[in-house]
Enzyme design. Structure first.
Site, PDB file in Angstrom:
ATOM      1  N   ASP A 170       0.856  -1.184   0.000  1.00 35.06           N
ATOM      2  CA  ASP A 170       0.000   0.000   0.000  1.00 35.06           C
ATOM      3  C   ASP A 170       0.893   1.235   0.000  1.00 35.06           C
ATOM      4  O   ASP A 170       1.625   1.486   0.967  1.00 35.06           O
ATOM      5  CB  ASP A 170      -0.889  -0.036   1.256  1.00 35.06           C
ATOM      6  CG  ASP A 170      -1.972   1.027   1.228  1.00 35.06           C
ATOM      7  OD1 ASP A 170      -1.705   2.123   0.692  1.00 35.06           O
ATOM      8  OD2 ASP A 170      -3.068   0.766   1.754  1.00 35.06           O
ATOM      9  N   HIS A 171       0.815   2.013  -1.083  1.00 39.52           N
ATOM     10  CA  HIS A 171       1.710   3.162  -1.252  1.00 39.52           C
ATOM     11  C   HIS A 171       1.457   4.266  -0.224  1.00 39.52           C
ATOM     12  O   HIS A 171       2.270   5.163  -0.058  1.00 39.52           O
ATOM     13  CB  HIS A 171       1.557   3.723  -2.666  1.00 39.52           C
ATOM     14  CG  HIS A 171       2.868   3.831  -3.380  1.00 39.52           C
ATOM     15  ND1 HIS A 171       3.993   4.346  -2.788  1.00 39.52           N
ATOM     16  CD2 HIS A 171       3.232   3.484  -4.633  1.00 39.52           C
ATOM     17  CE1 HIS A 171       4.986   4.328  -3.644  1.00 39.52           C
ATOM     18  NE2 HIS A 171       4.557   3.796  -4.769  1.00 39.52           N
ATOM     19  N   ARG A 172       0.323   4.203   0.477  1.00 41.95           N
ATOM     20  CA  ARG A 172       0.095   5.212   1.526  1.00 41.95           C
ATOM     21  C   ARG A 172       1.059   5.000   2.683  1.00 41.95           C
ATOM     22  O   ARG A 172       1.321   5.907   3.465  1.00 41.95           O
ATOM     23  CB  ARG A 172      -1.357   5.131   2.031  1.00 41.95           C
ATOM     24  CG  ARG A 172      -2.369   5.611   0.999  1.00 41.95           C
ATOM     25  CD  ARG A 172      -3.772   5.363   1.486  1.00 41.95           C
ATOM     26  NE  ARG A 172      -4.050   3.923   1.632  1.00 41.95           N
ATOM     27  CZ  ARG A 172      -5.173   3.432   2.111  1.00 41.95           C
ATOM     28  NH1 ARG A 172      -6.128   4.233   2.504  1.00 41.95           N
ATOM     29  NH2 ARG A 172      -5.357   2.124   2.190  1.00 41.95           N
ATOM     30  N   VAL A 173       1.580   3.772   2.807  1.00 42.50           N
ATOM     31  CA  VAL A 173       2.437   3.439   3.950  1.00 42.50           C
ATOM     32  C   VAL A 173       3.864   3.099   3.503  1.00 42.50           C
ATOM     33  O   VAL A 173       4.838   3.430   4.178  1.00 42.50           O
ATOM     34  CB  VAL A 173       1.832   2.235   4.731  1.00 42.50           C
ATOM     35  CG1 VAL A 173       2.732   1.813   5.873  1.00 42.50           C
ATOM     36  CG2 VAL A 173       0.440   2.587   5.255  1.00 42.50           C
ATOM     37  N   ILE A 174       3.967   2.454   2.366  1.00 38.27           N
ATOM     38  CA  ILE A 174       5.274   1.925   1.946  1.00 38.27           C
ATOM     39  C   ILE A 174       5.692   2.541   0.610  1.00 38.27           C
ATOM     40  O   ILE A 174       4.938   2.503  -0.370  1.00 38.27           O
ATOM     41  CB  ILE A 174       5.190   0.384   1.821  1.00 38.27           C
ATOM     42  CG1 ILE A 174       4.934  -0.233   3.206  1.00 38.27           C
ATOM     43  CG2 ILE A 174       6.468  -0.187   1.212  1.00 38.27           C
ATOM     44  CD1 ILE A 174       4.398  -1.629   3.159  1.00 38.27           C
TER      45      ILE A 174
END
Ligand code: CAO
Length: 198
Positions: A170-174
């Protein structure tokens, strides 16, 4: 791809001991072990999203996708970091057996931190695993096969057993760079049997 040539030799060596202990050790048991070690080094992969909040987990419950007559189920190996290789293999065997029989309890499919989807027993070279929300990453594993790999020292191609890894996150986190670092570390761990058996 992870080079699992040495891992496969070790797995062959362990076969009799595993059978005597009543467990079957598939590559997935080693992969769960490697995932736990990688999650310890990259805590943001061991997280979940709760609305606006990111929850960093300090425990290691690893889920795995199981193909059952009733459809896809994701049993969870609780505290996988506290299990040795045979313990992980036993949990994989027991949970997937009961998932197929439809006798898993709800709680045994909840609380996962990170999921592994292994299609290695079926085939294929790569796929895009879908994140098991609210987790933030999932590892896909396809079928290992012998490939020619360039050996810089001997300046020759050598046949090595290579395991394809597909990570979704998940690009919001990683960030993508950490995604690549995490996958690279997994490859290193799977290639270094001593670290996996420590
Ligand atoms: N490469 C080559 N061979 C592999 C392999 C790999 N990556 N992974 C497993 N194998 C082999 C095993 O060693 C075993 O071989 P033998 O029977 O000769 O010993 C055979 O394939 C079957 O393994 P398995 O599937 O019974 O056991 P497993 O531990 O690998 O996997 C489970 C267990 C429950 C994950 C699996 O049976 C399953 O259901 N997979 C499907 C997951 C799925 O549906 N994913 C998609 C979900 S949506 O993203």
């Amino acid at each position: 791809d992870a080079d699992i040539t040495d891992l496969e030799v070790e797995r062959g060596r362990l076969k009799e001991k595993a059978a005597a202990a009543g467990v079957k050790v598939t590559p997935l048991a080693f992969i769960v072990r490697a995932a736990v070690l990688a999650l310890k080094e990259y805590p943001t992969f061991n997280a979940s999203l709760d609305g606006e909040n990111m929850v960093l987990k300090k425990y290691f419950h690893v889920g795995f996708a199981a193909d059952t007559p009733n459809g896809l189920m994701v049993p969870v190996i609780q505290n996988a970091d506290r299990l040795d290789l045979f313990g992980i293999a036993r949990a994989l065997g027991d949970l997937s057996d009961r998932a197929r029989k439809g006798t898993l309890k709800g709680a045994e499919m909840q609380g996962g931190c990170f999921t592994i989807s292994s299609l290695g027993g079926i085939g294929g070279t790569a796929f895009t695993p879908i994140i098991n929300c609210p987790e933030v990453a999932i590892l896909g594993v396809s079928r290992s096969e012998h490939k020619p790999v360039w050996n810089k020292a001997s300046k020759q191609f050598e046949p090595r057993m290579m395991l394809p890894l597909s990570l979704s996150y998940d690009h919001r986190v990683i960030d993508g760079a950490d995604g690549a670092r995490f996958t690279h570390l997994l490859g290193e761990l799977l290639g270094d049997i001593r670290r996996l058996l420590l």
